[in-house]
Design a protein around this motif. Structure first.
Motif, PDB file in Angstrom:
ATOM      1  N   LEU A  38       0.833  -1.210   0.000  1.00 42.08           N
ATOM      2  CA  LEU A  38       0.000   0.000   0.000  1.00 42.08           C
ATOM      3  C   LEU A  38       0.866   1.258   0.000  1.00 42.08           C
ATOM      4  O   LEU A  38       0.595   2.218  -0.731  1.00 42.08           O
ATOM      5  CB  LEU A  38      -0.923  -0.004   1.223  1.00 42.08           C
ATOM      6  CG  LEU A  38      -2.088  -0.987   1.189  1.00 42.08           C
ATOM      7  CD1 LEU A  38      -2.677  -1.168   2.586  1.00 42.08           C
ATOM      8  CD2 LEU A  38      -3.175  -0.503   0.221  1.00 42.08           C
ATOM      9  N   ALA A  47       2.478   1.667  -3.382  1.00 48.82           N
ATOM     10  CA  ALA A  47       1.503   2.099  -4.381  1.00 48.82           C
ATOM     11  C   ALA A  47       1.188   3.589  -4.235  1.00 48.82           C
ATOM     12  O   ALA A  47       1.028   4.303  -5.236  1.00 48.82           O
ATOM     13  CB  ALA A  47       0.228   1.270  -4.254  1.00 48.82           C
ATOM     14  N   ALA A  48       1.109   4.067  -2.997  1.00 46.41           N
ATOM     15  CA  ALA A  48       0.890   5.500  -2.782  1.00 46.41           C
ATOM     16  C   ALA A  48       2.075   6.295  -3.312  1.00 46.41           C
ATOM     17  O   ALA A  48       1.908   7.366  -3.916  1.00 46.41           O
ATOM     18  CB  ALA A  48       0.674   5.779  -1.301  1.00 46.41           C
ATOM     19  N   CYS A  75      -0.603   6.093  -7.163  1.00 41.59           N
ATOM     20  CA  CYS A  75      -1.972   5.575  -7.207  1.00 41.59           C
ATOM     21  C   CYS A  75      -2.906   6.486  -6.407  1.00 41.59           C
ATOM     22  O   CYS A  75      -2.473   7.158  -5.462  1.00 41.59           O
ATOM     23  CB  CYS A  75      -2.016   4.165  -6.631  1.00 41.59           C
ATOM     24  SG  CYS A  75      -1.165   2.918  -7.621  1.00 41.59           S
ATOM     25  N   LEU A  81      -6.651   3.604  -2.586  1.00 39.43           N
ATOM     26  CA  LEU A  81      -5.758   2.840  -1.710  1.00 39.43           C
ATOM     27  C   LEU A  81      -6.329   2.763  -0.299  1.00 39.43           C
ATOM     28  O   LEU A  81      -6.200   1.730   0.367  1.00 39.43           O
ATOM     29  CB  LEU A  81      -4.369   3.476  -1.685  1.00 39.43           C
ATOM     30  CG  LEU A  81      -3.554   3.352  -2.968  1.00 39.43           C
ATOM     31  CD1 LEU A  81      -2.262   4.140  -2.847  1.00 39.43           C
ATOM     32  CD2 LEU A  81      -3.254   1.884  -3.278  1.00 39.43           C
ATOM     33  N   ASP A  82      -6.951   3.842   0.155  1.00 40.46           N
ATOM     34  CA  ASP A  82      -7.539   3.829   1.484  1.00 40.46           C
ATOM     35  C   ASP A  82      -8.670   2.796   1.558  1.00 40.46           C
ATOM     36  O   ASP A  82      -8.793   2.063   2.538  1.00 40.46           O
ATOM     37  CB  ASP A  82      -8.062   5.225   1.833  1.00 40.46           C
ATOM     38  CG  ASP A  82      -8.331   5.391   3.325  1.00 40.46           C
ATOM     39  OD1 ASP A  82      -7.362   5.382   4.101  1.00 40.46           O
ATOM     40  OD2 ASP A  82      -9.508   5.503   3.696  1.00 40.46           O
ATOM     41  N   ALA A 111      -8.821   0.172  -0.360  1.00 41.27           N
ATOM     42  CA  ALA A 111      -8.143  -1.128  -0.450  1.00 41.27           C
ATOM     43  C   ALA A 111      -7.602  -1.547   0.915  1.00 41.27           C
ATOM     44  O   ALA A 111      -7.652  -2.724   1.276  1.00 41.27           O
ATOM     45  CB  ALA A 111      -7.014  -1.065  -1.473  1.00 41.27           C
ATOM     46  N   VAL A 142      -0.953   4.320   3.677  1.00 43.82           N
ATOM     47  CA  VAL A 142      -1.223   5.247   2.582  1.00 43.82           C
ATOM     48  C   VAL A 142      -0.534   6.584   2.855  1.00 43.82           C
ATOM     49  O   VAL A 142       0.127   7.157   1.974  1.00 43.82           O
ATOM     50  CB  VAL A 142      -2.742   5.436   2.393  1.00 43.82           C
ATOM     51  CG1 VAL A 142      -3.020   6.445   1.289  1.00 43.82           C
ATOM     52  CG2 VAL A 142      -3.408   4.099   2.085  1.00 43.82           C
ATOM     53  N   ALA A 152       3.158  -2.931  -6.299  1.00 46.96           N
ATOM     54  CA  ALA A 152       2.747  -1.539  -6.500  1.00 46.96           C
ATOM     55  C   ALA A 152       2.840  -1.141  -7.974  1.00 46.96           C
ATOM     56  O   ALA A 152       1.967  -0.427  -8.492  1.00 46.96           O
ATOM     57  CB  ALA A 152       3.615  -0.612  -5.649  1.00 46.96           C
ATOM     58  N   ALA A 154      -0.131  -2.545  -9.563  1.00 52.06           N
ATOM     59  CA  ALA A 154      -1.333  -1.795  -9.182  1.00 52.06           C
ATOM     60  C   ALA A 154      -1.436  -0.491  -9.949  1.00 52.06           C
ATOM     61  O   ALA A 154      -2.534  -0.070 -10.335  1.00 52.06           O
ATOM     62  CB  ALA A 154      -1.324  -1.535  -7.678  1.00 52.06           C
ATOM     63  N   THR A 178      -5.845  -1.164  -8.130  1.00 50.12           N
ATOM     64  CA  THR A 178      -5.513  -1.539  -6.756  1.00 50.12           C
ATOM     65  C   THR A 178      -6.028  -2.913  -6.356  1.00 50.12           C
ATOM     66  O   THR A 178      -5.591  -3.466  -5.351  1.00 50.12           O
ATOM     67  CB  THR A 178      -6.068  -0.488  -5.773  1.00 50.12           C
ATOM     68  OG1 THR A 178      -7.492  -0.368  -5.960  1.00 50.12           O
ATOM     69  CG2 THR A 178      -5.428   0.870  -5.992  1.00 50.12           C
ATOM     70  N   LEU A 215      -3.369  -5.596  -5.554  1.00 48.97           N
ATOM     71  CA  LEU A 215      -2.499  -5.540  -4.385  1.00 48.97           C
ATOM     72  C   LEU A 215      -2.681  -6.788  -3.524  1.00 48.97           C
ATOM     73  O   LEU A 215      -3.764  -7.372  -3.492  1.00 48.97           O
ATOM     74  CB  LEU A 215      -2.802  -4.280  -3.555  1.00 48.97           C
ATOM     75  CG  LEU A 215      -2.370  -2.960  -4.172  1.00 48.97           C
ATOM     76  CD1 LEU A 215      -2.964  -1.787  -3.391  1.00 48.97           C
ATOM     77  CD2 LEU A 215      -0.848  -2.848  -4.220  1.00 48.97           C
TER      78      LEU A 215
END
Length: 224
Positions: free
Chosen positions: A58, A61-62, A66, A71-72, A74, A123, A188, A191, A196, A199
């Protein structure tokens, strides 16, 4: 990439609120599953390869760019325990307070407005890494390292373990931390290209169960 920024973000003295949380170690100590440095290593290894991998992915990915709100969501879907969701958002709020002063920018006000209850900690960590000029792999390393250091530092207080031997556990897990961070960074990248939903969703059911139990304790040393 600023090596100093990575050190700052991962430093236990960075005011992110993590010192008040044991990462499930307090409940494990109470259940006698965590008793010494040997069981501490097994506990941390399991946590690293499950919830630690999810958090690292996560965060990476942030840092990849993303959508933080996706993401939050996810992170919510990958955190079945309500107690752990509350903890993650609480830590996210505390981390946001620190990073908006350390690396100021309009993103933090936007994130706070979009997530009034607090965004999930991984995140915020990944967004902070991106703001500091770090790579997604750096963000993953920081999250993976944090998933181990929290329980290690807590157990020194909970069991009175020798801090030198306890921190030797972190050193023993160095290769695992690097492996998890590398896997998370690859997740990531995927994603960012495919969404997402790709992930990882590695689970640690016992951590979820004991987190719910721990949240009901009237006397405890750590918030989680």
């Amino acid at each position: 990439m600023s090596h100093a920024a990575l050190l700052l973000l991962s430093d236990g003295r960075f005011p992110s609120g993590g010192h008040a949380h044991s990462g499930g170690a307090e409940a494990a100590v109470a259940a006698a599953r965590l008793r010494d440095t040997a069981t501490l290593e097994w506990f941390c290894r399991g946590r690293l390869h499950t919830s630690g991998l999810v958090a690292a992915a996560l965060a990476a990915a942030a840092a990849c760019g993303c959508d933080p709100l996706l993401l939050d969501a996810a992170a919510d879907a990958r955190t079945p325990s309500p107690a752990l969701r509350r903890t993650s958002r609480k830590l996210g709020r505390q981390l946001l307070r620190a990073v908006r002063v350390t690396w100021p920018g309009p993103l933090w006000d936007e994130l706070a407005a979009a997530c009034p209850g607090g965004a999930h900690q991984p995140v915020v960590l990944g967004l902070a890494a991106r703001a500091a000029g770090l790579t997604p792999l750096d963000a993953a390393r920081s999250a993976a390292y944090d998933s181990v250091c929290g329980p290690v530092n807590a157990v020194v207080r909970l069991l009175g373990l020798d801090p030198f031997r306890a921190n030797g556990v972190v050193a023993a897990l160095a290769d695992d931390i690097d492996e998890v961070a590398d896997r998370a960074a690859r997740h990531a990248e995927r994603a960012a290209a495919e969404g997402t939903d790709t992930l990882p969703a590695a689970s640690a059911p016992l951590l979820d169960i004991t987190a719910e139990q721990h949240a009901t304790w009237s006397v405890r040393l750590f918030a989680s």
